[in-house]
Design an enzyme around this catalytic site. Structure first.
Site, PDB file in Angstrom:
ATOM      1  N   LYS A 172       0.815  -1.215   0.000  1.00 32.47           N
ATOM      2  CA  LYS A 172       0.000   0.000   0.000  1.00 32.47           C
ATOM      3  C   LYS A 172       0.853   1.271   0.000  1.00 32.47           C
ATOM      4  O   LYS A 172       0.489   2.256  -0.642  1.00 32.47           O
ATOM      5  CB  LYS A 172      -0.954   0.011   1.184  1.00 32.47           C
ATOM      6  CG  LYS A 172      -0.312   0.211   2.537  1.00 32.47           C
ATOM      7  CD  LYS A 172      -1.343   0.305   3.636  1.00 32.47           C
ATOM      8  CE  LYS A 172      -0.696   0.489   4.994  1.00 32.47           C
ATOM      9  NZ  LYS A 172       0.061   1.740   5.125  1.00 32.47           N
ATOM     10  N   THR A 173       1.980   1.262   0.716  1.00 31.73           N
ATOM     11  CA  THR A 173       2.824   2.458   0.754  1.00 31.73           C
ATOM     12  C   THR A 173       3.387   2.755  -0.631  1.00 31.73           C
ATOM     13  O   THR A 173       3.445   3.917  -1.066  1.00 31.73           O
ATOM     14  CB  THR A 173       3.974   2.279   1.756  1.00 31.73           C
ATOM     15  OG1 THR A 173       3.430   1.960   3.041  1.00 31.73           O
ATOM     16  CG2 THR A 173       4.801   3.549   1.863  1.00 31.73           C
ATOM     17  N   ASP A 196      -3.696   7.628   4.157  1.00 33.52           N
ATOM     18  CA  ASP A 196      -3.181   6.305   4.498  1.00 33.52           C
ATOM     19  C   ASP A 196      -3.912   5.784   5.738  1.00 33.52           C
ATOM     20  O   ASP A 196      -4.400   6.566   6.557  1.00 33.52           O
ATOM     21  CB  ASP A 196      -1.680   6.402   4.785  1.00 33.52           C
ATOM     22  CG  ASP A 196      -1.010   5.042   4.883  1.00 33.52           C
ATOM     23  OD1 ASP A 196      -1.630   4.041   4.495  1.00 33.52           O
ATOM     24  OD2 ASP A 196       0.147   4.994   5.358  1.00 33.52           O
ATOM     25  N   GLU A 197      -4.000   4.455   5.899  1.00 28.89           N
ATOM     26  CA  GLU A 197      -4.630   3.817   7.064  1.00 28.89           C
ATOM     27  C   GLU A 197      -6.020   4.401   7.330  1.00 28.89           C
ATOM     28  O   GLU A 197      -6.370   4.726   8.474  1.00 28.89           O
ATOM     29  CB  GLU A 197      -3.742   3.975   8.313  1.00 28.89           C
ATOM     30  CG  GLU A 197      -2.341   3.439   8.172  1.00 28.89           C
ATOM     31  CD  GLU A 197      -2.265   1.914   8.179  1.00 28.89           C
ATOM     32  OE1 GLU A 197      -3.320   1.269   8.193  1.00 28.89           O
ATOM     33  OE2 GLU A 197      -1.146   1.380   8.157  1.00 28.89           O
ATOM     34  N   GLN A 214      -8.200  -4.750   9.213  1.00 31.47           N
ATOM     35  CA  GLN A 214      -7.154  -4.373  10.167  1.00 31.47           C
ATOM     36  C   GLN A 214      -7.558  -3.163  11.002  1.00 31.47           C
ATOM     37  O   GLN A 214      -6.703  -2.455  11.538  1.00 31.47           O
ATOM     38  CB  GLN A 214      -5.837  -4.087   9.440  1.00 31.47           C
ATOM     39  CG  GLN A 214      -5.240  -5.308   8.759  1.00 31.47           C
ATOM     40  CD  GLN A 214      -3.839  -5.055   8.234  1.00 31.47           C
ATOM     41  OE1 GLN A 214      -2.865  -4.997   8.978  1.00 31.47           O
ATOM     42  NE2 GLN A 214      -3.729  -4.910   6.923  1.00 31.47           N
ATOM     43  N   ARG A 260       1.423 -10.938  10.514  1.00 29.15           N
ATOM     44  CA  ARG A 260       2.765 -10.390  10.786  1.00 29.15           C
ATOM     45  C   ARG A 260       3.843 -11.391  10.379  1.00 29.15           C
ATOM     46  O   ARG A 260       5.014 -11.041  10.254  1.00 29.15           O
ATOM     47  CB  ARG A 260       2.954 -10.084  12.279  1.00 29.15           C
ATOM     48  CG  ARG A 260       2.040  -9.036  12.900  1.00 29.15           C
ATOM     49  CD  ARG A 260       1.922  -7.774  12.112  1.00 29.15           C
ATOM     50  NE  ARG A 260       0.786  -7.837  11.199  1.00 29.15           N
ATOM     51  CZ  ARG A 260       0.604  -7.022  10.161  1.00 29.15           C
ATOM     52  NH1 ARG A 260       1.502  -6.113   9.861  1.00 29.15           N
ATOM     53  NH2 ARG A 260      -0.455  -7.135   9.389  1.00 29.15           N
TER      54      ARG A 260
END
Length: 711
Positions: free
Chosen positions: A33-34, A218-219, A249, A594
């Site tokens: 995503k970044t 973002d997020e 998330q 993770r």
């Protein structure tokens, strides 16, 4: 341009080259995503669709903002320093610095951090002659910030339901007035003041709506109501809001995050369908399949399915230990084994639901001489509430300990101020005596009476400690000192701090002194040694310990998710709440994703809680992972041996007070099937039954968590 877009998968390319209109990008864990966000900005600039001044990019952390700026400066020939890239708070600060007059602020207004805000509230309480015991500053701070983040000023709040709440509303209004007089703003005020200014100043709003033709967030799943409202104002009717997030998330509901903002965006900005980034570049296939199956149990998802072309990888390892101590030993043994095979300690992480769980892990790590680092938090014996409790215990063991007395003589607040303490220190220096001795001869007067009450408290604890066990002494000190009451009133961090204090009692219950008559002294020495041992230096190789919340955004080759038991993970506060349970499942989804190569899940059949052994059942999340993906490392563990009769209440042959179940009764359990109750113990709601299940044998079940029905 071909270099800029090279290496993007089809869905990433679709997101990056999205037309100049709003979009919601569902970016799964490890889906890049970044890269999509920064490449999107570089593409807009490189194709001439906007200038650097037309971009507003919002992140949730300064670290993420810096990373975006670094990547962008390598992609496009622009001066990123002048671009509006930053956190909500950082961007609102920049906005208010420019328009301070319109916002009603002095040009050089100062920002209060959390500690400064608490100090301001303490001054306010003192000026109003209000007790900070009745109105704890942290609780008042939480109340004020919560309402600000909901976009509510004191005058806009609904009528108070009781006198206490009415006083909180008054304190909120008085606090705002104090901040205006002093020309200061807190973090929550930055966003609320910016929103209010844009709302009422149409010309200013039109200017920024025209200027920022592209707003990227973002997020997005972590935004609260006020943040989303602020974004909608800046986007206006024709702006393009490009939001990247993952509803699976969304784990910060306790901070006010509204996962519903994602669906609201689809409606408010007329977005027909999200762009889904589902190819994962982090984890192996079995790990992703486990995460996908687990999260499918949640309702109302926007929906996506993570996949990888990296292969299935190893099965997920599940270990059911006999006790929490056995679980910790197993985890550390596996860490040592992986490290011998060449895996760096820093490429491994142990995750847990509650900070209190770190204590036992830290103890085993210290004994094994393995360096570790608590990520995003403090080591157990460095935590504020633990240091407070240990200071009281040090005074019980040795009242002449000046450092311990200075730490807690006014914690919780008992009206002994800094001047009074300075007077005690002066008396001690002049007479060559300890602060305790000075306190015992404090004389008369109001403050002296308060000091006398403190002396009496310690003397009483010293006297009672002679008749109680170590765990009972510590529990008594926590209660009688007022620490428990203080943290029960702390709406922000109180629950976690209380859990840590309970874990300190657990540590005492399992502590085996060399000389029982010196148990307290030996325990305090062991605590000091553990607090100072194996602190990993910055940059050195160390095992990572952290809560699942702290792990979000990180990844490791090997991940251990511990404490997978009903009541712990999922947390007991969420079990009867559908919305809370869904957030717990999202938290488990974050924990699973993770892991890059190897994932361990573990639980214990007995765990210390409040100084006593509890017998939880395994977490439902384990059952929600397909059995074919799991490799069990342990056979079913036999039911734990009951503790000695002298350490627990006598068995109650019929557990009928709260549940109506009795010896010999046939019952049914969702996981273990049909069984017969053969033993019972406990009172009221704190009841355990021993049940002989036809297919699973003997099990002790805690009825607060186990759901049984008569067969």
């Amino acid at each position: 341009m071909s270099d800029l877009l090279a290496g993007l998968n089809p869905e990433q390319l679709r997101a990056v080259t999205w037309p100049a209109k709003s979009a919601l990008v569902l970016a799964g864990a490890g889906s890049g995503k970044t890269r999509v966000l920064t490449t999107r900005i570089a593409w807009l600039l490189s194709t001439g669709q906007t200038s650097p001044a037309g971009i507003l990019a919002v992140t949730f952390t300064n670290k993420a903002a810096r990373e975006m700026q670094t990547r962008l400066s390598a992609m496009a020939p622009v001066n990123v320093r002048n671009m509006w890239i930053g956190t909500f708070h950082g961007l609102c600060n920049r906005f208010l610095r420019i328009h301070y007059r319109d916002a009603g602020l002095p040009q050089a207004f100062q920002i209060l951090d959390s500690a400064d805000q608490q100090a301001a509230i303490k001054r306010l309480l003192k000026s109003l002659e209000l007790s900070d015991e009745k109105y704890p500053p942290r609780a008042v701070q939480s109340y004020i910030n919560g309402n600000k983040e909901a976009g509510l000023r004191a005058e806009a709040l609904p009528p108070a339901l009781n006198p206490y709440e009415a006083k909180l509303v008054e304190l909120y209004a008085a606090y705002d007035a104090q901040c205006r007089r002093e020309g200061v703003v807190d973090f929550a005020e930055l966003l609320l003041r910016s929103y209010e200014l844009l709302s009422r100043n149409e010309a200013l709003r039109a200017h920024y709506c025209s200027r920022f033709s592209h707003i990227l967030v973002d997020e997005f799943q972590d935004t609260n109501r006020l943040q989303y409202a602020w974004l909608k104002l800046l986007a206006g009717e024709h702006g393009a809001l490009f939001a990247v997030g993952d509803d699976d998330q969304s784990i910060y509901g306790f901070r006010g995050a509204e996962v519903g903002n994602m669906r609201a965006l689809l409606s408010d900005f007329h977005v027909a369908e999200p762009v889904r980034l589902e190819q994962n570049y982090r984890s192996m296939g079995n790990i992703l399949n486990a995460a996908n199956t687990l999260i499918e149990q949640n309702d109302g998802r926007l929906g996506k399915n993570l996949w990888t072309d990296a292969g299935e990888g190893e099965k997920i390892r599940f270990y059911q230990a006999g006790s929490d101590g056995d679980e910790a030993e197993f985890i550390i043994d596996e860490v040592k084994s992986l490290h011998r095979e060449g895996l760096a300690l820093s490429d491994m992480a142990v995750l847990y639901r509650s900070n209190a769980q770190s204590r036992l892990l830290e103890h085993v790590l210290v004994n094994a001489q393995i360096p570790y680092r608590i990520y995003g938090g403090l080591r157990f014996f460095e935590r504020q509430e633990i240091k407070h409790a240990l200071a009281y215990l040090r005074l019980v063991a040795n009242p002449d300990d000046d450092n311990a007395l200075l730490r807690v003589i006014n914690v919780p607040a008992r009206g002994i101020g800094a001047r009074s303490v300075e007077n005690l220190q002066a008396a001690g220096r002049e007479q060559g005596i300890s602060l305790w001795q000075a306190a015992c001869g404090a004389g008369s007067g109001r403050t002296a009476a308060k000091i006398g009450e403190f002396v009496l408290l310690i003397e009483k604890l010293r006297e009672q400690s002679r008749d109680f066990s170590l765990a009972e002494t510590i529990s008594l000190a926590i209660d009688r000192s007022g620490l428990r009451d203080m943290y029960e009133q702390d709406k922000k961090d109180g629950e976690e701090r209380l859990a840590n204090l309970d874990e300190l009692v657990n540590a005492a219950a399992s502590f085996l002194p060399d000389q029982p008559e010196q148990a307290l002294t030996e325990f305090l020495a062991a605590a000091s040694l553990e607090a100072g041992e194996h602190q990993a230096d910055a940059g050195s190789d160390a095992l990572q310990l952290m809560t699942v919340h702290a792990a979000k955004g990180l990844e490791f080759d090997a991940v251990f998710v511990s404490g997978l038991e009903e009541g712990l993970f999922p947390h007991e506060n969420s079990i009867m709440d559908g919305k809370g349970l869904q957030e717990e499942r999202r938290l488990m989804y974050v924990a699973i994703t993770r892991a890059r190569k190897r994932l361990y899940l573990s639980s214990a059949q007995s765990r210390m809680l409040h100084g006593q052994s509890r017998y939880p059942i395994p977490s439902r999340f384990i059952d929600e992972i397909p059995a074919e993906l799991i490799h069990a490392l342990s056979a079913t563990v036999k039911a734990p041996v009951p503790m000695a009769p002298s350490r627990r209440a006598a068995p109650q042959r019929r557990a009928e007070n709260a549940y109506g179940l009795s010896i010999g009764q046939a019952v049914s359990h969702a996981k273990f099937g049909l069984g017969v109750v053969i033993d019972a113990e406990g009172n009221g709601e704190d009841v355990r039954l021993q049940i002989n299940f036809a297919e699973h044998g003997l099990k002790w079940l805690d009825l607060r968590y186990a759901k049984l029905t008569p067969a």
